[in-house]
Structures are given as structure tokens and as C-alpha cells.
Design an enzyme around this catalytic site. Sequence first.
Site, PDB file in Angstrom:
ATOM      1  N   TYR A  62       0.849  -0.997   0.131  1.00 50.50           N
ATOM      2  CA  TYR A  62       0.217   0.345   0.228  1.00 50.50           C
ATOM      3  C   TYR A  62       0.481   1.019  -0.396  1.00 50.50           C
ATOM      4  CZ  TYR A  62      -3.327  -2.868   1.541  1.00 50.50           C
ATOM      5  OH  TYR A  62      -4.531  -4.563   0.867  1.00 50.50           O
ATOM      6  N   TYR A  64     -11.147  -0.913   0.731  1.00 47.12           N
ATOM      7  CA  TYR A  64     -11.361  -0.767   2.177  1.00 47.12           C
ATOM      8  C   TYR A  64     -10.272  -0.244   3.044  1.00 47.12           C
ATOM      9  CZ  TYR A  64      -8.310  -4.097   4.960  1.00 47.12           C
ATOM     10  OH  TYR A  64      -6.884  -4.606   4.928  1.00 47.12           O
ATOM     11  N   ARG A  65      -9.087   0.118   1.495  1.00 43.29           N
ATOM     12  CA  ARG A  65      -7.734   0.377   1.584  1.00 43.29           C
ATOM     13  C   ARG A  65      -7.058   0.685   0.298  1.00 43.29           C
ATOM     14  NH1 ARG A  65      -3.709  -3.673   5.638  1.00 43.29           N
ATOM     15  NH2 ARG A  65      -2.793  -1.830   6.129  1.00 43.29           N
TER      16      ARG A  65
END
Length: 516
Positions: free
Chosen positions: A90, A463-464
Site C-alpha cells: 500500500y 477498504y484500503r
Amino acid sequence: MQASSPDPMLKRAAARFLDRAVKILGADRVFAQDEDRAAYSDVMAFDPGQHAPSGAVAVETVEEIQAMLRIANECGAALWPISRGKNFGYGGTAPALRGAIVLDMSRMKRILEIDEKRGFCVVEPGVGFFDLFDRLEATGSKLWMSVPGNAWGSVAGNALERGAGPQPYGDHGAQICGVEVVLPDGSLLRTGAGAMAGSKTWHIARNAYGPGWDQMFCQSNFGIVTKLGLWLMPAPEATMTIHLSLPEAEDLGRGVDMLYPLRQRGLLDHDPAWVSYVGIASYVGPRAQWYRGGGLLPDDVGRRIRKELGIGWWNAELNFYGPEPVIAAKVAVVKAALQPHFPDPITHTIWRQGDPFAASKAGIPGTRDMAMIGWYGGRGGHIGFSPLLPADGAQADAQLARTRRRYAEAGIDYYGAFAVGGRTITNINEILYDRDNPAMAKAVPALMSSLIGDAAAAGYCEYRTHIDHMDRVAATFDYGDHAMRRLNGRLKDMLDPNGILAPGKQGIWPKRFRSA
Ligand code: ADP
């Protein structure tokens, strides 16, 4: 919204900031050489320069964080707070906004409290999963933690990003109870019951008086969390484990439909995940161990891998935690419900207190999962695509068909996991690649973009997401002509009028960058 090269104004502001930071922190805690910038970039990226910071500062106290915010406000620099910076897939340590300065809190490593009786801990940002585990072990604690698959990161950073683990307390964001936060203007506050000086229930009462703000500091850029309360589970008397596998890709839907009602009714103690076989193989060894050709993994090679590893196309582990008579009863009910789906008798294993701890199914930190980045050889990397779906087999099948088609178009082996909750599925897809492969450097961003677009068209949100895609994902939350973006922008401008804290995080940009 973001310029592709660093904003010259931001660069000058960063230089001023770093000069002043040296005077406060000392030269050995200010990192502004090229190798420092490289070290704080996204080490999994094809082009780490895209999100290169201007430098980094290592803070050790709340007062130092406040001092860094003060000079950032005065210089107009941008800060990107990290706890341990292991948010791989991420963005790692790297800021969304190129040229921001990383505020590294990994040296703030105090475990401030472990309340054995009420089951919680209070940690500073730099406390890693290994640190907490070691402390619990050293003190003979009867509390168990939940850990993500790859546990290099921090307890606080992972919870703030809503990380997950395969344990009963596996929704880490949901275990947060009471945080201490420094706002962009340097003011310090405590959330929940902790807003009362001398509160005795800061980390145990979720619903105190007035609005609840813990979640406001998750996946946001509204403040820097300096202390975090997290609930831990009481160690169970015993655990039981059932392994399940399904032979074909097309079995996913029934795999979902057989589990979610059990989870909804409280018969399963955690969200079990159906993990595709490439994921499991990638922990075992590189792809070349089975296949040296190019293109997608051929079907017959896939069959050989599954046979060799003794796994199915989909694989899940169900763990039960508690007093033995209670979990034995649950296991019996679950087995009875699941048996019609499987040709062989479903079996289970038992662990009891006193047996070797490694087999306990407690959250034991490890780093095995990171072996996945070696799948294609070369300098490996991965990026996560993580949408939420309804717990519904037909929708899971449709999602799988869509995503597998996109992976195939990109020429990348499909690796997905569907963590089945009682109402939702968290569908974590890993895109594995070789950073030295130019075709993958083109294919992977395009794949991410089409996956996000397809999911949004089907009504599924992430969600991310990775820092590269934060704007794109934020744009999919478009109800009311992007009413949420406007609310986030208004809050951001109010709390952070100079736009210094984590600009662009989760697609939330302060005013000074919005017009760009
Ligand atoms: P980990 O410690 O698990 O490696 P990171 O430090 O990479 O996690 O944090 C992930 C992201 O969460 C960071 O990029 C940052 O945006 C946010 N974050 C981490 N720690 C904090 C914190 N203490 N306060 C506010 N945001 C944070």
C-alpha cells in the site's frame, strides 16, 4: 490532483524545514541524503521516485512531534507520519505526495500498559507486533494478540489502517479503544472516555459521552496518533482447527455460502479466508520451481502444484477458541453443516494449554508471507487490491470471474483471498510482480485501475489502497456529487489550514493542493 514532479515550493519548504529540524532533533535524526530518500520511498514500486520524500525525521517524544508540526506550519512543509512504515503493498514508508517529509515514529517503542484483567494494551506508534508478543511472553501474560499475515509492522499503524488478522480479534481497527492524538496545529487530545482528565475507562469504554472520534483518525490525515489502546483476547483453554479445500476455481461461491451463515450465527470465531492456490504456492517458493515459461501459469502446472502441495484451488482454515466443551460443540455443529459439501469426512485437530505454543493458533508474528514477492524472481514487489463485497456466493463468483479475466489480460497469475464475514467479504487480491520486468511495469498499474473501475461499477468499494491509487479510489465514493470528498475537505481545511499533514492520504487534499 498531484503533479508528477515535486512542487518546487514544497521542495524549498522542505529544505527550510529540514534545516530547522536539525537544530531541534540533532543531525543524526534528520535524514536528507539521496540514500535516505531512497530508503523512505516505496521499495515495492516500479518507480520509487514517484513518491520519493524530501527527507525524513525520527522523533522520540510527543513534544518533538509537536515541534515538527510547528516548524512544518511555519515553513509550509508537508509531513507524512509513519509508525514503522511496513505498510507494504500500500506504499510502505512513502508519502502520497512526492516531496513530503516522512515523520518516522518507529523509535517511540514504549508499551505503556498491559491490563491483564480487562484485556487491553496501550502502545506508542513504534511498537511492533514482535515487541508486543515478546512482552506478553516475558510477563507470562494470559492475553493473546491478533497479527496480520506479515507482521513486520506496528500494532498502532496496522490498526489505524484497519489491518486484519485471521484471529477472533482480527478486525484490528475495531479493537481500537481510546487514542491520544496530536492535531496539525500541535494541540494534544485524548478520545473517548480519555477526554476526561484522570479517566479510569479510557481504553475499555467504547461508547462514552458525545461523538466517538477514534475512527476519525483511522485512514485519515486529521491527526497523528501518539498512543493507542487496543483490546487483546483472553487466552483460550483450547483451540480446534478444521482445514478445508475446494478443488476448482468455480467452487468459490459455494465456499462462501457454506461459511457466512455460520459466521453470522456466531459458530465461527473469526472470518475464515478462502485463499487461492497461487497464494499458498508463493509462500513455498518461486514460480520457477514449477514452471520456467512465460505468460500465465498453464492449467496443468496449476494442477501439479496443487497435487504436490496437497491443497485445493481454494483453501481455508477454521479455528475455534475457548473452553473445550464449548468449542467441541461448535465444531460438531459446523462439521454437520459442512459435511455435505465434502466427499471425505471432515476432521479436526485440538490444541490445549501446555501443548507446543506454535500449534496454538494464537497470533504469533511471522514474516513468511513476504516470500510471495519472490514468485516471479528478480526484485519482487506486490500491490494489494482490496474491495469489500456482500457475503454472497453468486456475487463472489462474479467478482472472481471479473478479476481473473483482468489478471489474465495483464498476463499475471491470479492470487486472491476471500475472507468471509457474517455480512461482508474482504477480498484481498495480491498482484505479484518482478520490478525489473518492463512489461509488468506497464501492465500492473493498468490492471489496478481496471480492477478498481470494475469493482465500483458493480457497487463494491475498496477498504484500503496503495498511495498511487488513493485519488482514484476516493473518486469512486461519489454519492451526492462527491459529498464525502467535500466533507473531508472541509474538515481538513478546518483542522489543518496550512495543509501540512499527509496531503493526499486517502484522497483527502488540503486547500493549497486542491486547486493544483
Ligand atoms: P506499519 O507500522 O504497520 O508498518 P505504517 O507505519 O506503514 O504501518 O503506517 C501505515 C499508514 O498509516 C501510514 O502510511 C500513515 O498514513 C498511517 N499512520 C501510521 N501511523 C500513524 C499514526 N501514528 N498516526 C497517524 N497516521 C498513521
